[in-house]
Design a protein around this motif. Structure first.
Motif, PDB file in Angstrom:
ATOM      1  N   ILE A  96       0.949  -1.140   0.018  1.00 20.22           N
ATOM      2  CA  ILE A  96       0.122  -0.091  -0.142  1.00 20.22           C
ATOM      3  C   ILE A  96       0.964   1.254  -0.092  1.00 20.22           C
ATOM      4  O   ILE A  96       0.422   2.438  -0.344  1.00 20.22           O
ATOM      5  CB  ILE A  96      -1.115   0.034   1.385  1.00 20.22           C
ATOM      6  CG1 ILE A  96      -0.103  -0.114   2.539  1.00 20.22           C
ATOM      7  CG2 ILE A  96      -1.943  -1.115   1.048  1.00 20.22           C
ATOM      8  CD1 ILE A  96      -1.048   0.001   3.714  1.00 20.22           C
ATOM      9  N   ASP A  97       2.147   1.315   0.333  1.00 19.72           N
ATOM     10  CA  ASP A  97       3.024   2.172   0.362  1.00 19.72           C
ATOM     11  C   ASP A  97       4.448   1.671  -0.261  1.00 19.72           C
ATOM     12  O   ASP A  97       5.114   1.232   0.199  1.00 19.72           O
ATOM     13  CB  ASP A  97       3.261   2.637   1.828  1.00 19.72           C
ATOM     14  CG  ASP A  97       4.026   4.121   1.811  1.00 19.72           C
ATOM     15  OD1 ASP A  97       4.649   4.429   0.898  1.00 19.72           O
ATOM     16  OD2 ASP A  97       4.035   4.886   2.553  1.00 19.72           O
ATOM     17  N   ALA A  98       4.541   2.203  -1.575  1.00 20.29           N
ATOM     18  CA  ALA A  98       5.791   1.861  -2.240  1.00 20.29           C
ATOM     19  C   ALA A  98       6.976   2.271  -1.804  1.00 20.29           C
ATOM     20  O   ALA A  98       7.947   1.587  -1.860  1.00 20.29           O
ATOM     21  CB  ALA A  98       5.551   2.266  -3.723  1.00 20.29           C
ATOM     22  N   ALA A  99       6.993   3.579  -1.292  1.00 16.71           N
ATOM     23  CA  ALA A  99       8.351   3.972  -0.675  1.00 16.71           C
ATOM     24  C   ALA A  99       8.575   3.225   0.451  1.00 16.71           C
ATOM     25  O   ALA A  99       9.865   2.919   0.852  1.00 16.71           O
ATOM     26  CB  ALA A  99       8.034   5.645  -0.360  1.00 16.71           C
ATOM     27  N   ILE A 103      12.134   1.513   1.123  1.00 15.89           N
ATOM     28  CA  ILE A 103      13.235   2.117   2.286  1.00 15.89           C
ATOM     29  C   ILE A 103      13.081   1.128   3.498  1.00 15.89           C
ATOM     30  O   ILE A 103      14.276   1.127   4.091  1.00 15.89           O
ATOM     31  CB  ILE A 103      12.789   3.734   2.245  1.00 15.89           C
ATOM     32  CG1 ILE A 103      12.598   4.362   0.964  1.00 15.89           C
ATOM     33  CG2 ILE A 103      13.636   4.232   3.497  1.00 15.89           C
ATOM     34  CD1 ILE A 103      14.069   4.386   0.302  1.00 15.89           C
ATOM     35  N   GLN A 104      11.896   0.625   3.900  1.00 14.73           N
ATOM     36  CA  GLN A 104      12.049   0.183   5.406  1.00 14.73           C
ATOM     37  C   GLN A 104      12.456  -1.313   5.628  1.00 14.73           C
ATOM     38  O   GLN A 104      12.733  -1.675   6.545  1.00 14.73           O
ATOM     39  CB  GLN A 104      10.515   0.279   5.999  1.00 14.73           C
ATOM     40  CG  GLN A 104      10.039   1.892   6.104  1.00 14.73           C
ATOM     41  CD  GLN A 104      10.849   2.627   6.860  1.00 14.73           C
ATOM     42  OE1 GLN A 104      11.355   2.215   7.786  1.00 14.73           O
ATOM     43  NE2 GLN A 104      10.782   4.001   6.621  1.00 14.73           N
ATOM     44  N   VAL A 105      12.424  -2.158   4.358  1.00 19.32           N
ATOM     45  CA  VAL A 105      12.692  -3.030   4.366  1.00 19.32           C
ATOM     46  C   VAL A 105      13.585  -3.772   3.109  1.00 19.32           C
ATOM     47  O   VAL A 105      13.218  -3.241   2.167  1.00 19.32           O
ATOM     48  CB  VAL A 105      11.323  -4.113   4.892  1.00 19.32           C
ATOM     49  CG1 VAL A 105      10.464  -3.914   3.445  1.00 19.32           C
ATOM     50  CG2 VAL A 105      11.768  -5.652   4.905  1.00 19.32           C
ATOM     51  N   GLU A 106      14.533  -4.513   3.558  1.00 22.32           N
ATOM     52  CA  GLU A 106      15.386  -4.958   2.341  1.00 22.32           C
ATOM     53  C   GLU A 106      14.463  -5.666   1.314  1.00 22.32           C
ATOM     54  O   GLU A 106      14.643  -5.498   0.006  1.00 22.32           O
ATOM     55  CB  GLU A 106      16.591  -6.014   2.832  1.00 22.32           C
ATOM     56  CG  GLU A 106      17.476  -6.399   1.660  1.00 22.32           C
ATOM     57  CD  GLU A 106      18.451  -7.112   2.106  1.00 22.32           C
ATOM     58  OE1 GLU A 106      19.630  -7.640   1.518  1.00 22.32           O
ATOM     59  OE2 GLU A 106      18.401  -7.610   3.635  1.00 22.32           O
ATOM     60  N   ASP A 107      13.821  -6.871   1.614  1.00 27.26           N
ATOM     61  CA  ASP A 107      13.075  -7.504   0.745  1.00 27.26           C
ATOM     62  C   ASP A 107      11.684  -7.812   1.399  1.00 27.26           C
ATOM     63  O   ASP A 107      11.860  -8.617   2.372  1.00 27.26           O
ATOM     64  CB  ASP A 107      13.798  -8.799   0.539  1.00 27.26           C
ATOM     65  CG  ASP A 107      12.962  -9.651  -0.617  1.00 27.26           C
ATOM     66  OD1 ASP A 107      11.672  -9.239  -1.149  1.00 27.26           O
ATOM     67  OD2 ASP A 107      13.541 -10.675  -1.045  1.00 27.26           O
ATOM     68  N   TYR A 108      10.631  -6.976   1.228  1.00 23.51           N
ATOM     69  CA  TYR A 108       9.348  -7.349   1.844  1.00 23.51           C
ATOM     70  C   TYR A 108       8.663  -8.649   1.759  1.00 23.51           C
ATOM     71  O   TYR A 108       7.984  -9.194   2.689  1.00 23.51           O
ATOM     72  CB  TYR A 108       8.419  -6.077   1.457  1.00 23.51           C
ATOM     73  CG  TYR A 108       7.637  -6.092   0.133  1.00 23.51           C
ATOM     74  CD1 TYR A 108       6.698  -6.921  -0.403  1.00 23.51           C
ATOM     75  CD2 TYR A 108       8.495  -5.646  -1.020  1.00 23.51           C
ATOM     76  CE1 TYR A 108       6.322  -7.045  -1.685  1.00 23.51           C
ATOM     77  CE2 TYR A 108       8.054  -5.665  -2.331  1.00 23.51           C
ATOM     78  CZ  TYR A 108       6.954  -6.309  -2.606  1.00 23.51           C
ATOM     79  OH  TYR A 108       6.396  -6.349  -3.868  1.00 23.51           O
ATOM     80  N   ARG A 109       9.008  -9.175   0.629  1.00 19.56           N
ATOM     81  CA  ARG A 109       8.292 -10.540   0.264  1.00 19.56           C
ATOM     82  C   ARG A 109       8.915 -11.582   1.305  1.00 19.56           C
ATOM     83  O   ARG A 109       8.347 -12.468   1.902  1.00 19.56           O
ATOM     84  CB  ARG A 109       8.641 -11.042  -1.103  1.00 19.56           C
ATOM     85  CG  ARG A 109       7.727 -10.358  -2.161  1.00 19.56           C
ATOM     86  CD  ARG A 109       8.114 -10.809  -3.605  1.00 19.56           C
ATOM     87  NE  ARG A 109       7.331  -9.856  -4.617  1.00 19.56           N
ATOM     88  CZ  ARG A 109       6.082 -10.504  -4.928  1.00 19.56           C
ATOM     89  NH1 ARG A 109       5.778 -11.729  -4.943  1.00 19.56           N
ATOM     90  NH2 ARG A 109       5.591 -10.038  -6.268  1.00 19.56           N
ATOM     91  N   SER A 149       0.456  -6.749  12.186  1.00 21.61           N
ATOM     92  CA  SER A 149       1.008  -5.683  12.886  1.00 21.61           C
ATOM     93  C   SER A 149       2.522  -5.271  12.502  1.00 21.61           C
ATOM     94  O   SER A 149       2.806  -3.920  12.298  1.00 21.61           O
ATOM     95  CB  SER A 149       1.017  -6.234  14.416  1.00 21.61           C
ATOM     96  OG  SER A 149      -0.001  -6.196  14.991  1.00 21.61           O
ATOM     97  N   PRO A 150       3.616  -6.013  12.239  1.00 21.31           N
ATOM     98  CA  PRO A 150       4.848  -5.618  11.782  1.00 21.31           C
ATOM     99  C   PRO A 150       4.917  -5.263  10.366  1.00 21.31           C
ATOM    100  O   PRO A 150       5.644  -4.479   9.924  1.00 21.31           O
ATOM    101  CB  PRO A 150       5.620  -6.781  12.147  1.00 21.31           C
ATOM    102  CG  PRO A 150       4.615  -7.992  12.004  1.00 21.31           C
ATOM    103  CD  PRO A 150       3.391  -7.542  12.633  1.00 21.31           C
ATOM    104  N   ALA A 151       3.777  -5.825   9.521  1.00 22.14           N
ATOM    105  CA  ALA A 151       4.005  -5.668   8.208  1.00 22.14           C
ATOM    106  C   ALA A 151       3.484  -4.212   7.863  1.00 22.14           C
ATOM    107  O   ALA A 151       3.759  -3.766   6.708  1.00 22.14           O
ATOM    108  CB  ALA A 151       3.054  -6.458   7.253  1.00 22.14           C
ATOM    109  N   MET A 152       2.833  -3.518   8.761  1.00 26.91           N
ATOM    110  CA  MET A 152       2.343  -1.997   8.399  1.00 26.91           C
ATOM    111  C   MET A 152       3.391  -1.388   8.251  1.00 26.91           C
ATOM    112  O   MET A 152       3.352  -0.067   7.754  1.00 26.91           O
ATOM    113  CB  MET A 152       1.137  -1.698   9.484  1.00 26.91           C
ATOM    114  CG  MET A 152      -0.292  -2.579   9.482  1.00 26.91           C
ATOM    115  SD  MET A 152      -1.099  -2.014   7.655  1.00 26.91           S
ATOM    116  CE  MET A 152      -1.424  -0.236   7.934  1.00 26.91           C
ATOM    117  N   GLY A 153       4.503  -1.688   9.297  1.00 22.70           N
ATOM    118  CA  GLY A 153       5.616  -0.523   8.962  1.00 22.70           C
ATOM    119  C   GLY A 153       6.394  -0.886   7.723  1.00 22.70           C
ATOM    120  O   GLY A 153       7.245   0.221   7.576  1.00 22.70           O
TER     121      GLY A 153
END
Length: 303
Positions: A96-99, A103-109, A149-153
């Motif tokens: 939901i937030d591409a930035a 920026i916040q995680v190296e590999d979100y998958r 909960s952690p995935a929202m960040g």
């Protein structure tokens, strides 16, 4: 001079075309573009369509905004009631937030996958076997909250989590099969007993009606004969009416009280005196008088 200007113009045009080709980018409808200029986030997220970047300075990262379906590898665990199970699941999420996803995680998958595995193991340890088998909706909601909960960040939203399969040991499967069979047998016996109770009540009501109308018993007998004869049997079974037995019982002569008193009592055999080793038994005075001869009956010895 004109020729040199023409050559220079052609060179500039060629350089412009090369620059435009290197700077031009196309973002698809389901994507968003994140531009990093010299390592820093530049401006807002680029929307779908044609966009330009500075070649060699800007770096465009495209982020897929579609819903991603990711299977969670099967996890072995022990439930709260000490049963070893193997559970696998599937997770649906989207960015939901591409930035933040860049920026916040190296590999979100990879991060979402690892978080789903650890949350699934935690859910297994907190749940009973019956909940894993029959109350999956509640477990799915709890698993979704634990991952979301952690995935929202990270700019990721968890759309849905589903537990696909719960694998049990063979011994547990056999035990559950025996338990289910015993439960079905118990219910069958209860239903059979209930049916017998209802049938007995109906039979009692029918017996009361037939006792008031003796002809109804004869009609029932005739209906039974018709039902048996309809099967084309070679042997015909006729039930013996109970009323006939009662009639024969009432027809027997009964003995009165006077006849019972007139019957002689059976004689009892007298017990014979058996000789003993102690000698004859002493006789009384009357018995001694009867035993003496007639001349000696009045005499006695004084002393």
């Amino acid at each position: 001079m004109l020729q040199e200007l023409l050559i220079a113009g052609v060179a500039v045009g060629s350089a412009g075309l090369v620059y435009a080709g290197a700077a031009a980018r196309v973002i698809k409808q389901y994507e968003r573009g994140v531009v990093l200029r010299l390592g820093r986030l530049r401006g807002e997220v680029r929307t779908p369509g044609f966009t330009m970047v500075v070649p060699g300075v800007d770096k465009l990262r495209k982020v897929n905004m579609q819903i991603v379906t990711m299977p969670v590898p099967a996890q072995d665990g022990i439930t709260r009631d000490n049963v070893t199970v193997r559970v696998d699941a599937v997770i649906y999420f989207k960015v939901i937030d591409a930035a933040d996803a860049v920026i916040q995680v190296e590999d979100y998958r990879f991060a979402v996958s690892q978080m789903a595995q650890t949350s699934l193991r935690s859910i297994i340890g907190k749940s009973d076997l019956d909940d894993l088998l029959s109350n999956r909706e509640k477990l799915n909601q709890g698993l979704e909250l634990m991952i979301d909960s952690p995935a929202m960040g990270w700019g990721v939203q968890i759309d849905r989590v589903e537990i696909k399969d719960v694998s049990l040991p063979e011994t547990m499967k056999r035990s559950m099969a025996r338990q289910a069979e015993a439960d079905r047998e118990r219910r069958a016996r209860i239903i059979n007993a209930d049916a017998e109770l209802q049938a007995s009540k109906k039979l009692a009501e029918a017996a009361g009606v037939m006792s008031e109308q003796p002809a109804a018993l004869q009609l029932r007998l005739l209906q039974t004969v018709v039902a048996v004869a309809a099967e084309k049997n070679s042997t015909l079974v006729l039930p013996f009416p109970v009323e006939l037995l009662r009639f024969l019982e009432r027809a027997q002569p009964q003995q009165g009280p006077a006849q019972e008193r007139a019957q002689p009592e059976p004689t009892r055999p007298r017990a014979a005196a058996l000789p003993t080793d102690a000698g004859p038994a002493p006789l009384s005075r009357d018995a001694e008088a009867e035993a003496l001869p007639p001349g000696e009956a009045g005499t006695g010895v004084g002393g």
